[in-house]
Design a protein around this motif. Structure first.
Motif, PDB file in Angstrom:
ATOM      1  N   LEU A  61      -6.798   4.697  -5.112  1.00 24.84           N
ATOM      2  CA  LEU A  61      -6.363   4.402  -3.579  1.00 24.84           C
ATOM      3  C   LEU A  61      -7.497   4.405  -2.623  1.00 24.84           C
ATOM      4  O   LEU A  61      -7.332   4.217  -1.523  1.00 24.84           O
ATOM      5  N   ASN A  62      -8.502   5.219  -3.135  1.00 25.65           N
ATOM      6  CA  ASN A  62      -9.662   5.065  -2.052  1.00 25.65           C
ATOM      7  C   ASN A  62     -10.367   3.720  -1.756  1.00 25.65           C
ATOM      8  O   ASN A  62     -10.728   2.944  -2.728  1.00 25.65           O
ATOM      9  N   PRO A  63     -10.446   3.297  -0.589  1.00 28.36           N
ATOM     10  CA  PRO A  63     -10.936   2.029  -0.202  1.00 28.36           C
ATOM     11  C   PRO A  63     -12.318   1.779  -0.592  1.00 28.36           C
ATOM     12  O   PRO A  63     -12.988   0.863  -0.627  1.00 28.36           O
ATOM     13  N   TRP A  64     -13.088   2.920  -0.972  1.00 22.49           N
ATOM     14  CA  TRP A  64     -14.786   2.901  -1.278  1.00 22.49           C
ATOM     15  C   TRP A  64     -14.723   2.955  -2.634  1.00 22.49           C
ATOM     16  O   TRP A  64     -16.053   2.855  -3.053  1.00 22.49           O
ATOM     17  N   SER A  65     -13.798   3.177  -3.542  1.00 28.65           N
ATOM     18  CA  SER A  65     -13.906   3.427  -4.965  1.00 28.65           C
ATOM     19  C   SER A  65     -14.707   2.368  -5.777  1.00 28.65           C
ATOM     20  O   SER A  65     -15.203   2.593  -6.742  1.00 28.65           O
ATOM     21  N   SER A 107      -8.525  -5.004  11.816  1.00 28.35           N
ATOM     22  CA  SER A 107      -7.220  -4.237  11.330  1.00 28.35           C
ATOM     23  C   SER A 107      -7.654  -3.317  10.253  1.00 28.35           C
ATOM     24  O   SER A 107      -8.473  -3.414   9.503  1.00 28.35           O
ATOM     25  N   GLY A 108      -6.908  -2.349  10.110  1.00 25.41           N
ATOM     26  CA  GLY A 108      -6.749  -1.380   9.089  1.00 25.41           C
ATOM     27  C   GLY A 108      -5.765  -0.217   9.008  1.00 25.41           C
ATOM     28  O   GLY A 108      -4.850  -0.410  10.043  1.00 25.41           O
ATOM     29  N   GLY A 109      -5.486   0.482   8.230  1.00 29.27           N
ATOM     30  CA  GLY A 109      -4.603   1.597   8.134  1.00 29.27           C
ATOM     31  C   GLY A 109      -4.649   2.488   6.698  1.00 29.27           C
ATOM     32  O   GLY A 109      -5.382   2.199   5.992  1.00 29.27           O
ATOM     33  N   THR A 110      -4.130   3.625   7.309  1.00 29.42           N
ATOM     34  CA  THR A 110      -4.283   4.672   6.312  1.00 29.42           C
ATOM     35  C   THR A 110      -2.610   5.444   6.249  1.00 29.42           C
ATOM     36  O   THR A 110      -1.901   5.375   7.003  1.00 29.42           O
ATOM     37  N   ILE A 111      -2.358   5.924   5.130  1.00 26.61           N
ATOM     38  CA  ILE A 111      -1.144   6.601   4.865  1.00 26.61           C
ATOM     39  C   ILE A 111      -1.499   8.253   4.670  1.00 26.61           C
ATOM     40  O   ILE A 111      -2.467   8.592   3.791  1.00 26.61           O
ATOM     41  N   ILE A 112      -1.131   9.118   5.386  1.00 28.59           N
ATOM     42  CA  ILE A 112      -1.261  10.387   5.285  1.00 28.59           C
ATOM     43  C   ILE A 112       0.314  11.345   4.711  1.00 28.59           C
ATOM     44  O   ILE A 112       1.134  10.803   5.613  1.00 28.59           O
ATOM     45  N   MET A 141       0.979  -1.098   0.071  1.00 28.40           N
ATOM     46  CA  MET A 141      -0.057  -0.109   0.012  1.00 28.40           C
ATOM     47  C   MET A 141       1.053   1.136  -0.055  1.00 28.40           C
ATOM     48  O   MET A 141       0.547   2.232  -0.650  1.00 28.40           O
ATOM     49  N   ALA A 142       2.020   1.213   0.887  1.00 29.81           N
ATOM     50  CA  ALA A 142       2.580   2.432   0.843  1.00 29.81           C
ATOM     51  C   ALA A 142       3.551   2.771  -0.367  1.00 29.81           C
ATOM     52  O   ALA A 142       3.645   3.710  -0.847  1.00 29.81           O
ATOM     53  N   GLU A 143       3.995   1.839  -1.032  1.00 28.74           N
ATOM     54  CA  GLU A 143       4.733   1.665  -2.332  1.00 28.74           C
ATOM     55  C   GLU A 143       3.771   2.336  -3.270  1.00 28.74           C
ATOM     56  O   GLU A 143       4.049   3.244  -4.010  1.00 28.74           O
ATOM     57  N   ASP A 144       2.386   1.985  -3.368  1.00 27.86           N
ATOM     58  CA  ASP A 144       1.779   2.383  -4.448  1.00 27.86           C
ATOM     59  C   ASP A 144       1.047   3.638  -4.380  1.00 27.86           C
ATOM     60  O   ASP A 144       1.031   4.450  -5.256  1.00 27.86           O
ATOM     61  N   PHE A 145       1.019   4.269  -3.136  1.00 29.97           N
ATOM     62  CA  PHE A 145       0.760   5.590  -2.565  1.00 29.97           C
ATOM     63  C   PHE A 145       1.830   6.407  -3.120  1.00 29.97           C
ATOM     64  O   PHE A 145       1.585   7.556  -3.462  1.00 29.97           O
ATOM     65  N   LEU A 146       3.165   6.308  -2.673  1.00 28.03           N
ATOM     66  CA  LEU A 146       4.253   7.119  -3.062  1.00 28.03           C
ATOM     67  C   LEU A 146       4.155   7.284  -4.686  1.00 28.03           C
ATOM     68  O   LEU A 146       4.365   8.286  -5.297  1.00 28.03           O
ATOM     69  N   VAL A 147       4.174   5.996  -5.388  1.00 26.83           N
ATOM     70  CA  VAL A 147       4.110   6.036  -6.948  1.00 26.83           C
ATOM     71  C   VAL A 147       2.951   6.753  -7.326  1.00 26.83           C
ATOM     72  O   VAL A 147       3.035   7.625  -8.239  1.00 26.83           O
ATOM     73  N   PHE A 201       9.172  -0.070   7.950  1.00 25.52           N
ATOM     74  CA  PHE A 201       8.644   0.946   6.747  1.00 25.52           C
ATOM     75  C   PHE A 201       9.829   1.302   6.051  1.00 25.52           C
ATOM     76  O   PHE A 201       9.851   1.482   4.936  1.00 25.52           O
ATOM     77  N   VAL A 202      11.099   1.790   6.823  1.00 27.54           N
ATOM     78  CA  VAL A 202      12.306   2.302   6.492  1.00 27.54           C
ATOM     79  C   VAL A 202      12.867   1.132   5.613  1.00 27.54           C
ATOM     80  O   VAL A 202      13.312   1.388   4.685  1.00 27.54           O
TER      81      VAL A 202
END
Length: 330
Positions: free
Chosen positions: A310-314, A107-112, A1-7, A36-37
């Protein structure tokens, strides 16, 4: 998820200057921030922070920490990861007050991504206007209302007190008192001060303390999806409509209580519905053990794409809202 967000946002991992990760229950070694690092390939000199045990309000607390760091470190990017993992923390005992966490939490998570760089102003979706944090830990009942402990058989679990909703209401009112002067229009401030004058100076027995109308300060509300009772309590305290609390109810229905990331699931619901417009103000309200009530006020400064992948509802936003059966809405 983090990689997709940055790309998706065309951000190089090496350009991230600050990393703040929060996860209340799951606390491994090495820390999640170190994971994450390594996983994303962040710089060796990144300012990394790993917050644990901060409860369901930790998502906004992490934003608060990142905001303070960005005040010091100019021209920087801050990645905030707010998540919860319950895989290793299921309660195997029989105490009812501890079993609730097994059925309610997920369980869940978000990146801002937060920035203070001038070149990011044009593509930013929101500007953080205010952040108010309340901690009621000085009060014994507030401190123990959400408490991790061992039961008589030695099983570790999180106990939820029956007074949690009452304590949450008090914490919310305290937060509102501090947030109100920052966001309310003058008409609401005057009506509130006048009611205090009648009560305390004139001692008018017929006068009641005026509760300001926060709907005049915000267009949208993202309430922590801690359960039906939590959403109902905020709805009653703020005199909100069903549409106002719809994002939180639907987030609870589909994802459960995702702890610190729940307010972001609610915001994503609003975005997927296309309700957030340029100039709108969003109030995020989060509750957590300790007991804490944190508020964040965001102003939308650009057009939001409701079809973002990237929206979990889309993929199924057209199916919502749904009528929640009473047996499931708990």
């Amino acid at each position: 998820m983090a990689e997709d967000f940055l790309v998706k946002n065309k951000i190089s991992p090496k350009s991230i200057d600050i990393l703040v990760v929060n996860c209340s229950i799951f606390c491994p070694t090495p820390s999640i921030s170190s994971m994450f690092v390594k996983r994303i390939g962040l710089r060796s000199n990144i300012r990394s922070y790993n917050l644990t045990g901060m409860g369901c309000s930790a998502g906004l607390l992490s934003v608060s920490l990142a905001k303070d760091l960005l005040k010091i470190h100019k021209n920087s990017l801050a990645l905030v990861v707010s998540l919860e993992s319950l895989t290793h923390n299921g309660y195997p005992g029989k105490v009812k007050s501890m079993l609730l966490t097994n059925t309610l939490f997920r369980s869940g998570g978000t990146i801002i991504l937060l920035s203070n760089r001038k070149q990011d102003r044009r593509r930013a979706k929101y500007v953080l206007q205010h952040l108010v944090r309340i901690n009621m830990g000085f009060d014994d009942q507030s401190y123990t209302c959400v408490f991790q402990e061992n039961d008589e058989e030695g099983h570790v679990g999180v106990s939820l007190s029956r007074r949690t909703m009452h304590i949450a209401s008090n914490a919310l009112r305290t937060n509102m008192v501090r947030l109100g002067p920052l966001v309310l229009p003058y008409s609401e401030k005057i009506r509130y001060l006048w009611s205090l004058f009648l009560q305390r100076v004139c001692a008018d027995p017929k006068s009641k303390q005026y509760i300001p109308d926060f709907k005049k300060a915000f267009e949208h509300f993202c309430i922590h999806s801690g359960g039906r009772a939590v959403i109902d309590a905020v709805e009653d305290n703020l005199s909100l409509s069903e549409e106002d609390v719809e994002p939180s109810r639907m987030a609870l229905y589909r994802f459960g209580n995702t702890s610190s990331s729940s307010v972001w699931y609610a915001l994503c619901y609003l975005e997927a519905k296309g309700r957030v417009k340029r100039g709108d103000r969003v109030w995020q309200i989060a509750f957590g053990s300790g007991f804490k009530c944190n508020s964040a006020v965001w102003k939308c400064v650009s057009d939001v794409d409701p079809t973002c992948s990237l929206n979990p509802w889309s993929d199924r936003i057209h199916l919502y809202p749904v009528e929640v059966p009473e047996i499931l809405d708990t």
